[in-house]
Design an enzyme around this catalytic site. Structure first.
Site, PDB file in Angstrom:
ATOM      1  N   ASP A  72       0.822  -1.212   0.000  1.00 59.11           N
ATOM      2  CA  ASP A  72       0.000   0.000   0.000  1.00 59.11           C
ATOM      3  C   ASP A  72       0.854   1.260   0.000  1.00 59.11           C
ATOM      4  OD1 ASP A  72       0.943  -0.474   2.574  1.00 59.11           O
ATOM      5  OD2 ASP A  72      -1.021  -0.904   3.412  1.00 59.11           O
ATOM      6  N   ASP A 141      -7.592  -3.444  14.284  1.00 58.09           N
ATOM      7  CA  ASP A 141      -8.951  -3.836  13.893  1.00 58.09           C
ATOM      8  C   ASP A 141      -8.939  -4.983  12.880  1.00 58.09           C
ATOM      9  OD1 ASP A 141      -7.975  -2.572  11.668  1.00 58.09           O
ATOM     10  OD2 ASP A 141      -9.543  -1.037  11.543  1.00 58.09           O
ATOM     11  N   HIS A 143      -7.280  -5.241  10.080  1.00 58.37           N
ATOM     12  CA  HIS A 143      -7.178  -4.945   8.647  1.00 58.37           C
ATOM     13  C   HIS A 143      -5.844  -5.420   8.097  1.00 58.37           C
ATOM     14  CE1 HIS A 143      -5.416  -0.776   9.683  1.00 58.37           C
ATOM     15  NE2 HIS A 143      -4.479  -1.366   8.988  1.00 58.37           N
ATOM     16  N   GLU A 148      -9.799  -1.951   5.135  1.00 54.78           N
ATOM     17  CA  GLU A 148     -10.461  -1.603   6.385  1.00 54.78           C
ATOM     18  C   GLU A 148     -11.682  -2.490   6.616  1.00 54.78           C
ATOM     19  OE1 GLU A 148      -8.748   0.066   8.160  1.00 54.78           O
ATOM     20  OE2 GLU A 148      -8.211   2.071   7.473  1.00 54.78           O
TER      21      GLU A 148
END
Ligand code: GLP
Length: 279
Positions: A72, A141, A143, A148
């Protein structure tokens, strides 16, 4: 899935760096046989990069015939900004190893046509023959890359708006000022990572403990995108003790009991039969 539980962060990075080294060496890369490696950023993989650099310096490993694809990159952050993933990768890894710069692929978050940039990235992965080993970390979380919560589990490389939790988590790299954190990024999709022949995920620390539980003890769920790898035939997760805090005792005991089998993955001769076993 294989879950390798190590004592602490240092042991986790040592184990993972040795695994990556062995995978590359056993592949026997050459001019017509490149090893294609997917790579992450973040604080978790830093120790691995340090160890891989050491292997190159001691001539135990070469990246001459390795092609890399990064997961990313932020949108709109200048490439030479100290927190861009370009800067991170070159400063922590690429400039210290013998990789051919043309073989490094990092998404350009400043491209005029971001959709085209993402499509080209997917095309380049395909053209390289596909990713042999995709290494990744996770957010608290759950991801993976910047996929996400709620991301499609068959998603491809695309533009993503960052979740508020991710912006807050990443503010530590931007003077703890959330207004300085970019709000969107280019990211490989969950489907892009799923296409890799093997996925290696690193999970360290108590802040990721609940995510590890959701990743392996609950069902596949797009709110915890890392859980998608339950459907991958070669998913290797390496964690430290702190990250196991939310796991069931029997899960931890089971995987710790397999440690002697797992250690064969990084030791000794060519264990390619074991390396290539689906799990
Ligand atoms: C960012 C990156 C992820 C990375 C995560 C965790 O959100 N996009 O790829 O896994 O940070 O980073 P850290 O290892 O610093 O906790």
């Amino acid at each position: 899935m294989r879950l390798v539980i190590t004592k602490d962060y240092d042991e986790m990075t040592e184990w993972s760096a040795r695994y990556i080294k062995k995978r590359i060496i056993d592949f026997k890369p050459g001019p017509n046989h490149y090893f294609v490696l997917g790579l992450p950023t973040g604080s978790t993989p830093l120790g691995i990069y340090k160890k891989l650099v050491k292997f190159v310096k001691t001539k135990e490993l070469s990246f001459k015939y390795v092609i890399t694809f990064n997961m990313d990159e932020y949108v709109g952050l200048p490439r030479d900004h100290p927190e861009s993933y370009h800067s991170y990768m070159w400063n922590n890894f690429f400039k210290h190893i013998d990789i051919e710069p043309n073989n490094v692929h990092i998404l350009d978050g400043n491209a005029t046509d971001l959709v085209h940039e993402c499509n080209e990235f997917e095309r380049a992965i395909k053209e390289s023959g596909g990713i042999e080993l995709f290494v990744g970390g996770i957010g608290p979380d759950g991801h993976i890359a910047f996929n996400e919560p709620g991301s499609s589990l068959v998603s491809r490389t695309r533009v993503k708006t960052l979740a508020q939790d991710t912006i807050i988590a990443n503010a530590r790299f931007f003077d703890n000022d959330i207004t300085k954190v970019p709000t969107s990024a280019l990211t490989v999709g969950v489907g892009t990572v799923m296409d890799a022949r093997e996925v290696l995920i690193l999970i360290s620390g108590t802040s990721k403990a609940y995510a590890l539980h959701m990743a392996i003890e609950e069902g596949v769920n797009h709110m915890w995108t890392v859980s998608a790898f339950q459907n991958h035939s070669r998913f290797l997760c390496v964690c430290d003790e702190d990250a196991t805090m939310e796991l069931k005792v029997k899960t931890v005991r089971y995987f710790k009991g397999l440690m002697s089998v797992h250690s064969q993955l990084i030791n000794g001769n060519d264990h390619s039969s074991l390396l290539h076993t689906e799990n």
